[in-house]
Write a protein that holds these residues in place. Structure first.
Motif, PDB file in Angstrom:
ATOM      1  N   PRO A  38       0.483  -1.402   0.029  1.00 58.89           N
ATOM      2  CA  PRO A  38      -0.136  -0.317  -0.015  1.00 58.89           C
ATOM      3  C   PRO A  38       1.197   1.507   0.108  1.00 58.89           C
ATOM      4  CG  PRO A  38       0.677  -1.054   2.078  1.00 58.89           C
ATOM      5  CD  PRO A  38       0.526  -2.359   1.008  1.00 58.89           C
ATOM      6  N   ARG A  39       0.079   2.282   0.173  1.00 58.74           N
ATOM      7  CA  ARG A  39       0.650   3.644   0.058  1.00 58.74           C
ATOM      8  C   ARG A  39       1.700   3.873   0.732  1.00 58.74           C
ATOM      9  NH1 ARG A  39      -0.579   7.145  -3.685  1.00 58.74           N
ATOM     10  NH2 ARG A  39       0.764   8.998  -2.310  1.00 58.74           N
ATOM     11  N   ILE A  40       2.946   4.496   1.026  1.00 57.59           N
ATOM     12  CA  ILE A  40       3.712   5.096   2.300  1.00 57.59           C
ATOM     13  C   ILE A  40       3.228   5.549   2.891  1.00 57.59           C
ATOM     14  CG2 ILE A  40       5.667   5.535   3.151  1.00 57.59           C
ATOM     15  CD1 ILE A  40       6.368   3.485   1.450  1.00 57.59           C
ATOM     16  N   VAL A  41       2.983   5.314   4.635  1.00 61.96           N
ATOM     17  CA  VAL A  41       2.375   6.164   5.731  1.00 61.96           C
ATOM     18  C   VAL A  41       3.504   6.219   6.711  1.00 61.96           C
ATOM     19  CG1 VAL A  41       0.808   6.933   7.574  1.00 61.96           C
ATOM     20  CG2 VAL A  41      -0.291   5.195   5.705  1.00 61.96           C
ATOM     21  N   VAL A  42       4.427   8.167   6.641  1.00 63.71           N
ATOM     22  CA  VAL A  42       5.113   8.146   6.476  1.00 63.71           C
ATOM     23  C   VAL A  42       4.888   8.938   8.431  1.00 63.71           C
ATOM     24  CG1 VAL A  42       6.950  10.229   7.220  1.00 63.71           C
ATOM     25  CG2 VAL A  42       5.522   9.803   4.867  1.00 63.71           C
ATOM     26  N   ASN A  43       5.716   7.595   9.512  1.00 61.80           N
ATOM     27  CA  ASN A  43       5.149   7.212  10.636  1.00 61.80           C
ATOM     28  C   ASN A  43       6.493   6.613  11.461  1.00 61.80           C
ATOM     29  OD1 ASN A  43       5.460   4.811   9.840  1.00 61.80           O
ATOM     30  ND2 ASN A  43       3.534   4.273  10.237  1.00 61.80           N
ATOM     31  N   GLY A  44       7.798   6.922  10.803  1.00 59.53           N
ATOM     32  CA  GLY A  44       8.870   5.960  11.658  1.00 59.53           C
ATOM     33  C   GLY A  44       9.215   4.402  11.490  1.00 59.53           C
ATOM     34  N   ASN A 135      15.490  13.945  14.055  1.00 54.99           N
ATOM     35  CA  ASN A 135      15.849  14.257  15.121  1.00 54.99           C
ATOM     36  C   ASN A 135      15.329  12.778  15.169  1.00 54.99           C
ATOM     37  OD1 ASN A 135      14.214  14.500  16.086  1.00 54.99           O
ATOM     38  ND2 ASN A 135      14.476  15.980  17.653  1.00 54.99           N
ATOM     39  N   PRO A 136      14.982  11.940  16.508  1.00 58.86           N
ATOM     40  CA  PRO A 136      14.343  10.077  16.444  1.00 58.86           C
ATOM     41  C   PRO A 136      13.134  10.791  16.317  1.00 58.86           C
ATOM     42  CG  PRO A 136      16.729  10.995  17.394  1.00 58.86           C
ATOM     43  CD  PRO A 136      17.078  11.977  17.204  1.00 58.86           C
ATOM     44  N   LEU A 137      12.617  11.708  17.195  1.00 55.18           N
ATOM     45  CA  LEU A 137      11.359  12.127  16.870  1.00 55.18           C
ATOM     46  C   LEU A 137      10.510  12.930  15.803  1.00 55.18           C
ATOM     47  CD1 LEU A 137      11.353  13.606  20.994  1.00 55.18           C
ATOM     48  CD2 LEU A 137      10.595  10.945  20.040  1.00 55.18           C
ATOM     49  N   GLY A 138      11.690  13.140  14.604  1.00 55.56           N
ATOM     50  CA  GLY A 138      11.180  13.583  13.044  1.00 55.56           C
ATOM     51  C   GLY A 138      10.901  15.098  13.734  1.00 55.56           C
ATOM     52  N   SER A 139      11.623  16.188  14.109  1.00 55.34           N
ATOM     53  CA  SER A 139      12.245  17.574  14.109  1.00 55.34           C
ATOM     54  C   SER A 139      12.680  17.286  13.435  1.00 55.34           C
ATOM     55  CB  SER A 139      12.349  17.675  15.773  1.00 55.34           C
ATOM     56  OG  SER A 139      11.668  18.023  16.749  1.00 55.34           O
ATOM     57  N   GLN A 140      12.492  18.287  12.384  1.00 56.45           N
ATOM     58  CA  GLN A 140      12.882  19.106  10.913  1.00 56.45           C
ATOM     59  C   GLN A 140      14.201  19.819  11.203  1.00 56.45           C
ATOM     60  OE1 GLN A 140       9.216  18.692   8.942  1.00 56.45           O
ATOM     61  NE2 GLN A 140      10.120  17.938   7.192  1.00 56.45           N
ATOM     62  N   ALA A 163       9.691  11.531  10.313  1.00 62.98           N
ATOM     63  CA  ALA A 163       8.382  11.185  11.724  1.00 62.98           C
ATOM     64  C   ALA A 163       9.740   9.814  11.909  1.00 62.98           C
ATOM     65  CB  ALA A 163       7.302  10.397  10.844  1.00 62.98           C
ATOM     66  N   GLY A 164       9.919  10.199  13.742  1.00 62.64           N
ATOM     67  CA  GLY A 164      10.670   9.538  14.378  1.00 62.64           C
ATOM     68  C   GLY A 164      10.409   8.253  15.105  1.00 62.64           C
ATOM     69  N   THR A 167      13.050   3.277  19.684  1.00 61.44           N
ATOM     70  CA  THR A 167      12.718   1.780  19.567  1.00 61.44           C
ATOM     71  C   THR A 167      14.261   0.744  20.778  1.00 61.44           C
ATOM     72  OG1 THR A 167      15.315   1.202  18.022  1.00 61.44           O
ATOM     73  CG2 THR A 167      12.865   1.081  17.116  1.00 61.44           C
ATOM     74  N   ASP A 168      14.012   0.253  20.878  1.00 66.52           N
ATOM     75  CA  ASP A 168      13.947  -0.822  22.343  1.00 66.52           C
ATOM     76  C   ASP A 168      16.351  -0.074  22.340  1.00 66.52           C
ATOM     77  OD1 ASP A 168      12.419  -1.516  23.726  1.00 66.52           O
ATOM     78  OD2 ASP A 168      12.250  -3.616  23.292  1.00 66.52           O
ATOM     79  N   ASP A 169      16.437  -0.665  20.714  1.00 66.57           N
ATOM     80  CA  ASP A 169      17.929  -0.552  20.816  1.00 66.57           C
ATOM     81  C   ASP A 169      18.976   0.298  20.151  1.00 66.57           C
ATOM     82  OD1 ASP A 169      16.537  -1.255  18.621  1.00 66.57           O
ATOM     83  OD2 ASP A 169      17.762  -3.308  17.898  1.00 66.57           O
ATOM     84  N   GLY A 170      18.105   1.305  19.404  1.00 66.34           N
ATOM     85  CA  GLY A 170      17.936   3.034  19.304  1.00 66.34           C
ATOM     86  C   GLY A 170      16.587   3.879  18.431  1.00 66.34           C
ATOM     87  N   TYR A 171      17.002   4.437  17.325  1.00 71.71           N
ATOM     88  CA  TYR A 171      15.791   4.041  16.773  1.00 71.71           C
ATOM     89  C   TYR A 171      15.754   4.398  15.302  1.00 71.71           C
ATOM     90  CZ  TYR A 171      19.332   8.384  15.204  1.00 71.71           C
ATOM     91  OH  TYR A 171      20.339   8.741  15.248  1.00 71.71           O
TER      92      TYR A 171
END
Length: 763
Positions: A38-44, A135-140, A163-164, A167-171
């Protein structure tokens, strides 16, 4: 002489062409074009199946603090396009995920965090690169890097998504960059672009990892970006973007010295911004009745004991869009000079090896910097003005580029026109020469209200002209660099649309630096020494200043840096006879010297502190005598959580003459920001300045003209929501208070409430 000059130019072109032809062509990798379903959803999350078929690129080459070594952290970028959009997914593991720095930030304010991103040169000609980071939270953050000038235009804002997810081992960070946001050649089929994928890790050291081997010996990092083939279906949009705006508010003022009541007016205005991609590499921007109010509060600066005009950066969207197209070695197009235009238009483009830009704007008034060699002044005329700028550059090859520029300002009897040529020549990967020559024609108007040096220099209604030129050479090695620069401006040279506050001024500067890279696990990992020497005279050869500076710094744990500096300066004071522009026999010489200490540390995520201290002898310009000066600058930022940040900046300058205090100037800048998300924020700004003079320690004339105390307090509360750079909503309140010798306390003198709404439609 001409034959020698032309022979030298031909030799440079020939050598550069040979160097370019022998450099070879690296084999290029391919970026696939895929149809996501399906189409890409930019959600990280990178959970769509298409990501498994994307091109995988490893980001592991060390490029900062050193260019040696390969990281054992396997950062990966997954890349593909769908014909309209470039998609990039970054998988950034971290052996210590609890040390990842990630906070919700306003756009372009992410550089203390962990960051990943891409640099794109869609022309692959080593001239400009678009930069997209998150950054890892998607701030641009985004900008345009000009490889010729070394300038990064961070005020440029593109329409793209990020979007970012931690995760348990990074981002993981996911980006979607529409091709329409960039200019590139209208070439059918496969295209070759240069790209670099980057990761920043701020820990004990600020580590920069790259997908490419970057040599510090070559200061042009854009030139070292590897080429990738693909993007066969990519076309830059020829759509039209229409962004109407509504600005409403009420402003009130009062004369506090005459105890007047508040007087104000309501204001409601409509404006329109438009952008049309005429072709894939030509863009037209236009604006009608634009809102050019400064929603962002300027960073306050102390101007006491400074004879030259202060610089303030541009932040208004119409002017920042493709502003790099007008960049030259000198700042010749500084659009903060245009304060209140009714309409403006700008055309920018790149076609093959050609880059060009043109803009025109009117202005309800005319503000200009009047340059000098011992100081500058600002003139404001009520007369409306016309402002024009045109720029063209030609990239002969990756080693040589040449350009021309012209600007024009006109208001009634006043005008200033400037024209010039420049060249940037990379003799080798380590040696660069830049050249610029400028010619100006000016005529002043009678209502400019000139004073001081400006009055003596420009109090004429007769046309006058001037010239300026600049030569800069730089040699770089991995651990050291050296430069030499000569800058000359004739007695009557002016660049009124730019920012060049010095004229009748010739300056030679030379200097360099050396960096020792120590073992990464040492407490001190790098040592840096640097210094420069410069000498300045006026166009007649009269002495103005000699200065030598030296610095030694160490890089340590927790992102710390400690630097000790020293300076020795001989300079002239103010003119004894203000009716003459002569310096020799009309000034006294003073010897300034002192020490400085700078310290910076980032001990943990969301924390940064720096301090600067300088003590020594300095010229008291008001009283024209050598005094003792002390300067302190402190700044800190602390994030209470991922949303709330406090920043505080404090500056103090004090001066004593024969142990008696002359003045103390204080500046406090406090900003409290609650970032609800990457799109919305609430901000409180407090700006306070306090200047106290001990008038009994001033000369008699100054005692009658100056206030013993001057205080100002400005406050602003602002809520902002940004869907994209042109779909925005602001609502806020601001006020200003002042105090001087006529007022017993700090008293409100102005206040305003305002809102702005703009929405961008793509047609």
């Amino acid at each position: 002489m001409p034959s020698i000059f032309y022979s030298a130019i031909l030799t440079i072109f020939s050598v550069s062409s040979v160097l370019l032809s022998t450099a070879g062509h690296a084999q290029t990798d391919e970026i696939p074009t895929l149809v996501p379903d399906p189409r890409i959803v930019v959600n990280g999350k990178l959970d769509e199946p298409v990501w498994q078929h994307a091109r995988r690129i490893t980001i592991h080459f060390m490029t900062q603090p050193t260019d040696q070594g390969i990281s054992d952290i396997g950062t990966e970028a997954r890349v593909f396009d769908d014909g309209q959009t470039l998609y990039i997914g970054f998988i950034a593991p971290d052996p210590q995920p609890d040390k990842i720095r990630a906070f919700y930030r306003n756009r372009d304010n992410i550089w203390n965090d962990d960051v990943v991103g891409v640099k794109i040169d869609p022309y692959n000609n080593k001239q400009l690169a678009y930069q997209f980071f998150a950054n890892p939270l998607g701030s641009q953050a985004d900008s345009i890097e000009n490889a010729q000038t070394g300038h990064e235009s961070a005020s440029w804002d593109g329409f793209w998504q990020a979007a970012g997810q931690l995760t348990d081992d990074g981002y993981v960070v996911e980006m979607a960059i529409p091709f329409a946001v960039m200019n590139f050649p209208p070439q059918a089929g496969l295209k070759t672009w240069a790209l670099e994928f980057v990761r920043f890790m701020p820990r004990d050291q600020r580590v920069r990892l790259s997908s490419a081997r970057i040599s510090h010996a070559n200061k042009c990092w854009v030139c070292q970006m590897p080429a990738y083939r693909g993007f066969a279906q990519a076309t830059s949009s020829t759509n039209v973007i229409i962004a109407p705006s509504l600005v409403a508010g009420r402003s009130e003022q009062r004369n506090v010295r005459q105890h007047q009541d508040w007087q104000g007016e309501n204001n409601v205005e409509l404006s329109l911004d438009a952008k049309w991609a005429i072709s894939p590499d030509i863009t037209l921007n236009a604006t009608l009745n634009p809102d050019f109010s400064q929603v962002e509060a300027d960073v306050q600066q102390l101007s006491v004991n400074n004879p030259f005009t202060l610089f303030y950066a541009e932040s208004r969207p119409f002017f920042t869009e493709n502003a790099d197209y007008f960049a030259t070695p000198h700042n010749l197009v500084h659009t903060r000079n245009i304060s209140a235009p009714n309409a403006g238009a700008k055309v920018t483009g790149r076609t093959g090896q050609h880059t060009y830009g043109f803009f025109a704007a009117d202005d309800d008034s005319t503000t200009l910097v009047l340059p000098g060699n011992l100081g500058s002044d600002i003139a404001v005329m009520d007369t409306a003005s016309k402002n024009l700028a045109a720029r063209y550059s030609f990239a002969y090859n990756n080693m040589i580029s040449v350009g021309v520029i012209g600007t024009w300002r006109e208001a009634g009897d006043y005008y200033n026109g400037l024209s010039g040529v420049d060249a940037n020549i990379r003799l080798t990967a380590k040696d660069t020469v830049s050249l610029q020559w400028l010619y100006s024609q000016s005529r002043n108007a009678g209502q400019m209200g000139l004073r001081g040096e400006a009055s003596e220099r420009y109090n004429t209604d007769q046309p006058f002209n001037g010239q300026a030129y600049r030569i800069n050479y730089q040699h770089s090695e991995r651990n050291w660099r050296w430069f030499g620069r000569y800058d000359a401006r004739s007695k009557a040279f002016r660049a009124d649309l730019g920012f060049m506050p010095e004229t009748d001024w010739n300056k030679f500067t030379t200097g360099g630096e050396y960096i020792w890279h120590l073992a990464a696990d040492n407490v001190i990992n790098r040592v840096r020494v640097s210094g420069d020497w410069d000498t300045t005279h006026n166009a007649a050869g009269e002495f103005i200043e000699d200065e030598a500076e030296g610095y030694a710094g160490i890089f340590g744990p927790r992102g710390s840096y400690l630097e000790l500096g020293t300076y020795q300066r001989e300079r002239v004071g103010r003119r004894l006879d203000n009716t003459s522009l002569a310096i020799s026999g009309n000034t006294e010489r003073f010897d300034e010297q002192g020490l400085s200490l700078f310290a910076e540390v980032s001990p943990a995520a969301g924390m940064m502190f720096f301090a600067f201290w300088q003590h020594g002898t300095a010229l008291d310009l008001t009283n024209n005598r050598l005094s003792d000066q002390n300067r302190i600058e402190l700044e800190g930022r602390y994030s209470f959580n991922r949303h709330l940040e406090l920043s505080l900046r404090y500056n103090q300058t004090s001066m004593d003459y024969q142990s008696d205090r002359v003045f103390t100037a204080n500046l406090t800048d406090m900003r409290l920001i609650y970032q609800f998300s990457n799109r919305s924020a609430l901000r409180l700004v407090l700006l306070y300045t306090d200047l106290q003079r001990e008038l009994e320690n001033y000369q008699n004339m100054s005692q009658q003209q100056l206030n013993a105390r001057s205080r100002q307090l400005n406050k602003q509360l602002l809520y902002s929501y940004n869907l994209n750079p042109q779909t925005v909503f602001f609502v806020g309140y601001s006020d200003g208070s002042l105090q001087d010798d006529e007022l017993s306390r700090i008293t409100p003198s102005e206040r305003s409430a305002f809102l702005k709404f703009s929405y961008a439609w793509q047609l």
